[in-house]
Design a protein around this motif. Structure first.
Motif, PDB file in Angstrom:
ATOM      1  N   MET A 158      65.303 -65.536 -46.308  1.00 53.20           N
ATOM      2  CA  MET A 158      63.974 -64.947 -46.499  1.00 53.20           C
ATOM      3  C   MET A 158      63.999 -63.973 -47.676  1.00 53.20           C
ATOM      4  O   MET A 158      64.772 -63.026 -47.677  1.00 53.20           O
ATOM      5  N   LYS A 159      63.164 -64.216 -48.676  1.00 59.36           N
ATOM      6  CA  LYS A 159      63.182 -63.367 -49.873  1.00 59.36           C
ATOM      7  C   LYS A 159      62.204 -62.199 -49.757  1.00 59.36           C
ATOM      8  O   LYS A 159      62.318 -61.195 -50.452  1.00 59.36           O
ATOM      9  N   SER A 160      61.199 -62.394 -48.914  1.00 56.84           N
ATOM     10  CA  SER A 160      60.259 -61.306 -48.660  1.00 56.84           C
ATOM     11  C   SER A 160      59.641 -61.562 -47.297  1.00 56.84           C
ATOM     12  O   SER A 160      59.730 -62.673 -46.777  1.00 56.84           O
ATOM     13  N   GLY A 161      59.046 -60.547 -46.729  1.00 54.11           N
ATOM     14  CA  GLY A 161      58.456 -60.754 -45.405  1.00 54.11           C
ATOM     15  C   GLY A 161      57.614 -59.585 -44.953  1.00 54.11           C
ATOM     16  O   GLY A 161      57.711 -58.476 -45.495  1.00 54.11           O
ATOM     17  N   ASN A 162      56.774 -59.877 -43.968  1.00 54.20           N
ATOM     18  CA  ASN A 162      55.893 -58.865 -43.382  1.00 54.20           C
ATOM     19  C   ASN A 162      56.075 -58.856 -41.870  1.00 54.20           C
ATOM     20  O   ASN A 162      55.890 -59.878 -41.216  1.00 54.20           O
ATOM     21  N   ILE A 163      56.443 -57.702 -41.338  1.00 59.78           N
ATOM     22  CA  ILE A 163      56.652 -57.576 -39.892  1.00 59.78           C
ATOM     23  C   ILE A 163      55.701 -56.510 -39.360  1.00 59.78           C
ATOM     24  O   ILE A 163      55.671 -55.392 -39.882  1.00 59.78           O
ATOM     25  N   MET A 164      54.937 -56.871 -38.344  1.00 60.60           N
ATOM     26  CA  MET A 164      54.088 -55.868 -37.688  1.00 60.60           C
ATOM     27  C   MET A 164      54.694 -55.519 -36.344  1.00 60.60           C
ATOM     28  O   MET A 164      55.076 -56.407 -35.588  1.00 60.60           O
ATOM     29  N   ILE A 165      54.788 -54.237 -36.072  1.00 60.31           N
ATOM     30  CA  ILE A 165      55.269 -53.777 -34.767  1.00 60.31           C
ATOM     31  C   ILE A 165      54.075 -53.149 -34.068  1.00 60.31           C
ATOM     32  O   ILE A 165      53.496 -52.186 -34.568  1.00 60.31           O
ATOM     33  N   VAL A 166      53.657 -53.762 -32.951  1.00 65.12           N
ATOM     34  CA  VAL A 166      52.437 -53.286 -32.302  1.00 65.12           C
ATOM     35  C   VAL A 166      52.726 -52.879 -30.863  1.00 65.12           C
ATOM     36  O   VAL A 166      53.666 -53.375 -30.240  1.00 65.12           O
ATOM     37  N   GLY A 167      51.922 -51.969 -30.362  1.00 66.70           N
ATOM     38  CA  GLY A 167      52.129 -51.507 -28.992  1.00 66.70           C
ATOM     39  C   GLY A 167      51.106 -50.454 -28.619  1.00 66.70           C
ATOM     40  O   GLY A 167      50.054 -50.334 -29.243  1.00 66.70           O
ATOM     41  N   VAL A 168      51.456 -49.689 -27.600  1.00 67.23           N
ATOM     42  CA  VAL A 168      50.585 -48.636 -27.103  1.00 67.23           C
ATOM     43  C   VAL A 168      51.242 -47.306 -27.445  1.00 67.23           C
ATOM     44  O   VAL A 168      52.454 -47.169 -27.297  1.00 67.23           O
ATOM     45  N   GLY A 169      50.427 -46.358 -27.926  1.00 68.11           N
ATOM     46  CA  GLY A 169      50.952 -45.047 -28.329  1.00 68.11           C
ATOM     47  C   GLY A 169      51.894 -44.477 -27.283  1.00 68.11           C
ATOM     48  O   GLY A 169      51.538 -44.442 -26.111  1.00 68.11           O
ATOM     49  N   GLY A 170      53.076 -44.066 -27.704  1.00 71.53           N
ATOM     50  CA  GLY A 170      54.037 -43.490 -26.771  1.00 71.53           C
ATOM     51  C   GLY A 170      55.119 -44.457 -26.317  1.00 71.53           C
ATOM     52  O   GLY A 170      56.027 -44.079 -25.603  1.00 71.53           O
ATOM     53  N   GLN A 171      55.023 -45.735 -26.749  1.00 71.88           N
ATOM     54  CA  GLN A 171      56.016 -46.727 -26.305  1.00 71.88           C
ATOM     55  C   GLN A 171      57.314 -46.700 -27.117  1.00 71.88           C
ATOM     56  O   GLN A 171      58.262 -47.383 -26.758  1.00 71.88           O
ATOM     57  N   GLY A 172      57.309 -45.980 -28.220  1.00 71.79           N
ATOM     58  CA  GLY A 172      58.559 -45.808 -28.959  1.00 71.79           C
ATOM     59  C   GLY A 172      58.854 -46.875 -29.989  1.00 71.79           C
ATOM     60  O   GLY A 172      59.981 -47.362 -30.106  1.00 71.79           O
ATOM     61  N   SER A 173      57.814 -47.252 -30.772  1.00 73.09           N
ATOM     62  CA  SER A 173      58.036 -48.258 -31.802  1.00 73.09           C
ATOM     63  C   SER A 173      58.704 -47.671 -33.047  1.00 73.09           C
ATOM     64  O   SER A 173      59.131 -48.404 -33.931  1.00 73.09           O
ATOM     65  N   LEU A 174      58.796 -46.317 -33.095  1.00 72.61           N
ATOM     66  CA  LEU A 174      59.310 -45.669 -34.302  1.00 72.61           C
ATOM     67  C   LEU A 174      60.758 -46.052 -34.596  1.00 72.61           C
ATOM     68  O   LEU A 174      61.128 -46.294 -35.742  1.00 72.61           O
ATOM     69  N   LEU A 175      61.580 -46.160 -33.535  1.00 76.19           N
ATOM     70  CA  LEU A 175      62.989 -46.514 -33.733  1.00 76.19           C
ATOM     71  C   LEU A 175      63.106 -47.933 -34.293  1.00 76.19           C
ATOM     72  O   LEU A 175      63.935 -48.190 -35.172  1.00 76.19           O
ATOM     73  N   ALA A 176      62.253 -48.832 -33.808  1.00 77.62           N
ATOM     74  CA  ALA A 176      62.305 -50.219 -34.273  1.00 77.62           C
ATOM     75  C   ALA A 176      62.034 -50.293 -35.777  1.00 77.62           C
ATOM     76  O   ALA A 176      62.755 -50.972 -36.518  1.00 77.62           O
ATOM     77  N   SER A 177      61.012 -49.566 -36.242  1.00 72.82           N
ATOM     78  CA  SER A 177      60.691 -49.624 -37.671  1.00 72.82           C
ATOM     79  C   SER A 177      61.759 -48.907 -38.495  1.00 72.82           C
ATOM     80  O   SER A 177      62.081 -49.311 -39.610  1.00 72.82           O
ATOM     81  N   LYS A 178      62.331 -47.866 -37.934  1.00 68.08           N
ATOM     82  CA  LYS A 178      63.384 -47.123 -38.641  1.00 68.08           C
ATOM     83  C   LYS A 178      64.614 -48.015 -38.848  1.00 68.08           C
ATOM     84  O   LYS A 178      65.202 -48.058 -39.931  1.00 68.08           O
ATOM     85  N   LEU A 179      64.956 -48.725 -37.783  1.00 68.33           N
ATOM     86  CA  LEU A 179      66.101 -49.639 -37.833  1.00 68.33           C
ATOM     87  C   LEU A 179      65.874 -50.745 -38.880  1.00 68.33           C
ATOM     88  O   LEU A 179      66.748 -51.016 -39.710  1.00 68.33           O
ATOM     89  N   LEU A 180      64.693 -51.343 -38.833  1.00 66.33           N
ATOM     90  CA  LEU A 180      64.395 -52.426 -39.770  1.00 66.33           C
ATOM     91  C   LEU A 180      64.393 -51.924 -41.209  1.00 66.33           C
ATOM     92  O   LEU A 180      64.964 -52.563 -42.098  1.00 66.33           O
TER      93      LEU A 180
END
Lengths: 581, 192
Positions: free
Chosen positions: B1-23
């Protein structure tokens, strides 16, 4: 080293590298993290001020004291600080002053969508506008140089998508200029008419000089591409334009949005067949271009309201866009809500039950307006609840006094609620003010304030006693209650509404999200007792729902505040005891 | 994959911040230009939240628009449905089975849509539906839901597994590394 950095963190890094020594701000989304990140550098003195006006005046004092200083705020905060800003433009600076202002196109977390470029123009202060984190870091450093070279405060404008996006930056070392010796200069720093009259022409001359700088410094630059279309743009709009067109068109990318570079605009316009201005919110650049007698397009294609995106720009330019599929089902909206265990919930339930007219304010508790509580009648700006309930009661007399309240958080009260209370005490309306004291500034993500007893670093600090303060202002009836106790809160509310003099009710209970708050074990529903009457559903708690005609508690969300338990006529709610007890 | 778009969706407070930080951390180390766009403030209070992660040789826009996402990583299945129109026709959805009722459903004004898993699959998208909470608990902590999702996402990338593990070691606090490595494996090896 290359690293990903949030726009606001890059701003703070810029402050650090530029040798900024004093930071004073009031939190406001999307600007808050600039100051929170700056506070992590030991070399910078950082504080939360009670409001933006105070913060900006602190930077002025620090500048006179000879060090580089900063204040940060959201767009509406700049209205509060407009008074010092417009005259600091006249005094100029001793050491450099940078002011960070973050706009919120699309209103992700704001009460209006104002364009802070108007303030830069009206105050005659230069404004830089970065388009990613790396530019943010670079522009902040440049802003200090400009500030000192041109003797002016400099505004650096962020927006939600720059402030809250991470992109790649490269950092460098801090270079802190030595503190300048204090110089008394009455003619320059004491803005009374005789002095200000002499300063005004100097400011006009400064703007002319800044215009020359903006033409030649390279901060505004032409990116040559196809000549069929030429776009003038800045900030995040620039990124959307690049996303849609790449290098296929010509772009005049503006890094300084006040004053605008007339010569460069003329030169660019002469190179392209069709000139379009792509700017979010108001047509400020567009109208300036037109004032130069140049034909251009802009808001005939693009909206004034809301934020842009690549698809929005592509569609406006007549390009085909691929949109994805949707399900046929209606997807219920998921608006923000008060958290489970929020101490504000019981207050708004009681206000709704008593059919009060509620003058609201800015904070988490604005969510008291959301169904099923729907217990708010107006929200305007910081502090307006206290002033407006007084006006309402002056208009309505006894008809208003017995049922209206102004409701305001602890931090918002310190920001600008106190002056409204002074008005109630002075001009004597029989008004009731509720201060929701949850021991923190909640909405912006838990910042300390003058009532919490801690400073921005979490160290012990001065603590203002709200009860003593209200009494000292002339309010004799000051009552403190626990908003988790519904009967008691209802009793206090009725008593204070009936009282024939002004009163303040302090509803005191820390935010349920604070780490130090110890929660009870969660509740569960005894389905044999629950009749499914729905009384507990009237408080809009996210932990309670109806499942097969009975109330049901999500024990992962419930913090055992027991507000629902007090509403149940059938004793259906029971506490889940800890294992081993 | 040379480029890509990933959306991380959820409900406020579920902790998606670590997932985006890792990626973000991993993709930057892989030599990509990266932009990660988050939402802070009011919408975090139990509202629908989205984080955009974009990577490529050079990334301009910080946001992903309708029809542009290669992946939707979803912490809650209704949120996957809400953001579906952002997915490319050949995009992937990696979603948790968890259901969190939004306020209109709680107060009985609206219904939580039924059979979302089947409907998402019928839309033509490739869908992985996982009970991430159970897998996370199996790994040792209910909070590892985000890394279970990332584990499954990693399955679709040609970045070697040890690079992902390395990123977890560098981002997650040391005392939680083992739990998160296990959560990653459980997600990565999930059979849909």
């Amino acid at each position: 080293m290359k690293q990903l950095m949030l726009g606001n963190k890059a701003f703070a890094r810029g402050l650090y590298e530029a040798g900024c020594c004093v930071v004073s701000s009031y939190p406001g989304t999307p600007s808050t993290e600039i100051t929170e990140e700056a506070a992590k550098y030991d070399e910078i003195y950082c504080e939360w001020a009670p409001n933006e006006k105070v913060a900006m005046e602190v930077t002025f004092g620090a500048s006179l004291g000879g060090v580089r200083s900063f204040c940060g705020m959201k767009h509406v905060g700049l209205n509060v600080a407009a008074d010092p800003l417009y005259t600091m433009s006249y005094t100029g600076v001793h050491a450099g002053i940078v002011i960070g202002v973050a706009d919120d196109p699309g209103m992700h977390s704001s009460q209006n969508e104002q364009d802070s470029r108007h303030h830069a123009i009206a105050a005659k202060v230069p404004m830089l506008e970065p388009s990613d984190s790396a530019e943010t870091l670079e522009y902040v450093k440049l802003a200090y140089e400009l500030s000192e070279e041109f003797d002016t405060p400099v505004l650096v404008k962020m927006c939600t998508r720059i402030a809250h996006s991470q992109s790649v930056v490269e950092t460098s070392q801090r270079a802190c200029p030595p503190r300048k010796a204090y110089e008394k200069n009455i003619a320059k720093n004491v803005m009374m008419p005789g002095n200000a009259i002499k300063r005004h022409p100097i400011i006009e001359e400064r703007t002319n000089n800044l215009k020359v700088w903006s033409e030649t410094s390279g901060i505004n630059k032409i990116e040559e591409g196809g000549k069929e279309i030429g776009i003038i743009t800045s900030s995040t709009s620039y990124q959307y334009v690049k996303e849609v067109f790449g290098d296929s068109i010509s772009i005049l990318k503006l890094g300084m949005v006040n004053p605008l570079p007339d010569k460069l605009i003329r030169e660019f316009a002469s190179q392209v067949e069709r000139l379009i201005v792509v700017e979010e919110m108001d047509p400020i650049i567009e109208e300036h271009v037109k004032s130069l007698g140049i034909k251009c397009e802009g808001k005939n294609l693009l909206p004034v309201c809301g934020e842009f995106s690549q698809n929005l720009i592509a569609a406006a330019m007549g390009k085909d866009i691929d949109t994805g599929k949707s399900l046929d089902d209606e997807i219920p909206v998921r608006p923000p809500i008060m958290c489970a265990g929020c101490p504000h919930r019981g207050v708004f339930y009681t206000l709704a039950k008593n059919k009060c007219v509620v003058m609201g304010d800015i904070g988490c508790y604005t969510l008291g307006a959301v169904a099923p509580l729907s217990a708010m009648d107006m929200t305007l700006c910081m502090g307006a609840s206290v002033s407006a309930v007084h006006g309402f009661n002056k208009a309505m007399g006894a008809d208003g006094e017995g049922k209206s309240v102004g409701i305001i958080g602890d931090s918002t009260f310190m920001h600008s609620g106190m002056t409204g209370l002074a008005n109630i005490a002075y001009n004597q309306s029989n008004s009731t003010v509720i201060i929701l004291d949850n021991s923190i500034t909640g909405m912006t993500g838990h910042q300390q304030n003058p009532t919490t007893g801690y400073n921005i670093k979490g160290d012990p600090a001065g603590k203002i006693d709200l009860e003593a303060l209200c009494r000292a202002m002339g309010i004799d009836r000051v009552v403190v209650t626990d908003p988790y106790d519904l009967d008691e809160f209802d009793r206090v509310l009725k008593e204070e509404l009936a009282a024939e003099e002004p009163s303040v009710i302090i509803a005191r209970r820390p935010c349920a999200l604070l780490k130090y708050v110890k929660h009870n074990t969660p509740l569960t529903v005894n389905t044999d007792k629950c009749t499914g009457c729905g009384a507990c559903m009237r408080i809009g708690c996210p932990a309670i729902s109806m499942k097969e005609g009975k109330a049901c508690v999500d024990k992962t969300l419930c913090v055992g505040c027991d507000v629902c338990m007090q509403l149940c006529h059938f004793d259906s709610f029971e506490r889940i005891e800890k294992k081993g007890e | 994959m040379k480029s890509g778009n990933i959306m991380i969706v959820g409900v406020g407070g579920q902790g998606s911040l670590l997932a985006s930080k890792l990626l973000g951390h991993l993709l930057l180390k892989e030599g990509f230009d990266v932009k990660v766009s988050e939402v802070h403030g009011m919408s975090q209070r139990g509202g629908s939240v989205v984080t955009y992660v974009r990577f490529g040789e050079k990334v301009a826009s910080p946001v992903i628009d309708e029809g542009e996402a290669d992946f939707i990583v979803s912490f809650e299945i209704l949120e996957a449905a809400r953001w579906l129109r952002y997915l490319k026709p050949d995009g992937h959805i990696v979603t948790n089975t968890q259901q969190i009722d939004p306020m209109p459903v709680i107060i009985g004004a609206k219904e939580y849509p039924k059979e979302l898993e089947d409907k998402l699959k019928a839309s033509g998208a490739a869908v992985d539906v996982m009970d991430c909470l159970t897998l996370a608990k199996e790994a040792g902590s209910a909070k590892a839901v985000n890394v279970v999702l990332i584990g499954r996402l990693s399955h679709y990338f040609d970045i070697p597994e040890d690079k992902w593990i390395e990123a977890i070691e560098e981002i997650v606090p040391a005392k939680f590394t083992e739990i998160n490595k296990k959560a990653f494996e459980l997600g990565r090896n999930f059979e849909s």
